[in-house]
Scaffold this active site. Structure first.
Site, short mmCIF file in Angstrom:
data_model
loop_
_atom_site.label_atom_id
_atom_site.label_comp_id
_atom_site.label_asym_id
_atom_site.label_seq_id
_atom_site.Cartn_x
_atom_site.Cartn_y
_atom_site.Cartn_z
N THR A 46 39.64 59.16 -10.32
CA THR A 46 40.47 58.61 -11.38
C THR A 46 40.05 57.15 -11.61
OG1 THR A 46 42.20 58.07 -9.78
CG2 THR A 46 42.40 60.18 -10.94
N THR A 48 41.33 53.87 -11.94
CA THR A 48 41.67 52.74 -11.07
C THR A 48 41.14 52.98 -9.67
OG1 THR A 48 43.63 52.26 -12.39
CG2 THR A 48 43.56 51.32 -10.18
N CYS A 49 41.21 54.21 -9.21
CA CYS A 49 40.76 54.54 -7.85
C CYS A 49 39.26 54.31 -7.70
CB CYS A 49 41.11 55.98 -7.53
SG CYS A 49 42.86 56.38 -7.73
N SER A 50 38.49 54.77 -8.68
CA SER A 50 37.04 54.70 -8.60
C SER A 50 36.44 53.37 -9.02
CB SER A 50 36.41 55.79 -9.48
OG SER A 50 36.70 57.05 -8.95
#
Length: 161
Positions: A46, A48-50
């Site tokens: 996703t 923000t995660c990546s």
């Protein structure tokens, strides 16, 4: 009830992709007798995660470990195939643990589950970080919004070490 500073982590089993295939790793194996930084993301790959959360921990890995931390792990409510692919594509394979909480068992047990159905993701984890010493939570940083990675990011964790 949400886990709090001073609480012992509940027993759980994760799956992690290795060169030999999936292996099970328990909370005892990961945390017993160790000082570990654990952070959670709503989903592998996703935005923000990546683009924000994971890269900070990868870029600061050596600095974090240099502050007396034995290990770093990321957990998400994804299967081990997805977590393994994320580890490979991010360059994080072998640097930190990419833990699949495939059934959200751990996430629910620590009370940090989130219903992200409105965004099409279903049951996921809240975004957080924690410092765990010998299975006991010493610091806990939970984001207000899944799209933020400020108080749970690597820079904030470094200030707590």
């Amino acid at each position: 009830m949400t886990i709090a500073i001073g609480d012992k982590l509940p027993a759980a089993t994760f799956k992690e992709k290795t060169a030999d295939g999936p292996v099970e790793i328990t909370t005892d194996q990961l945390f017993a007798g160790k000082r570990v930084v654990l952070f959670a993301v709503p989903g592998a790959f996703t935005p923000t995660c990546s683009l924000n959360h994971l890269p900070g921990y990868l870029e600061n890995r050596d600095t974090i470990l240099g502050k007396g931390v034995d290990d770093i792990a990321v957990v998400a409510v994804n299967d081990w195939h997805v977590m393994g692919a994320w580890a490979q594509s991010s360059g994080g394979m072998g640097k930190i643990h990419f833990l699949a909480d495939w059934d959200a068992g751990f996430t629910k047990a620590v009370g940090l589950d989130a219903d992200l159905s409105a965004g099409g993701l279903g049951l996921r984890s809240k975004r957080y970080s924690m410092l765990v010493e010998d299975g006991v939570v010493k610091a806990l940083n939970v984001e207000e919004s899944p799209g933020q990675a400020t108080i749970s990011g690597a820079a904030a964790m470094l200030e707590q070490l």
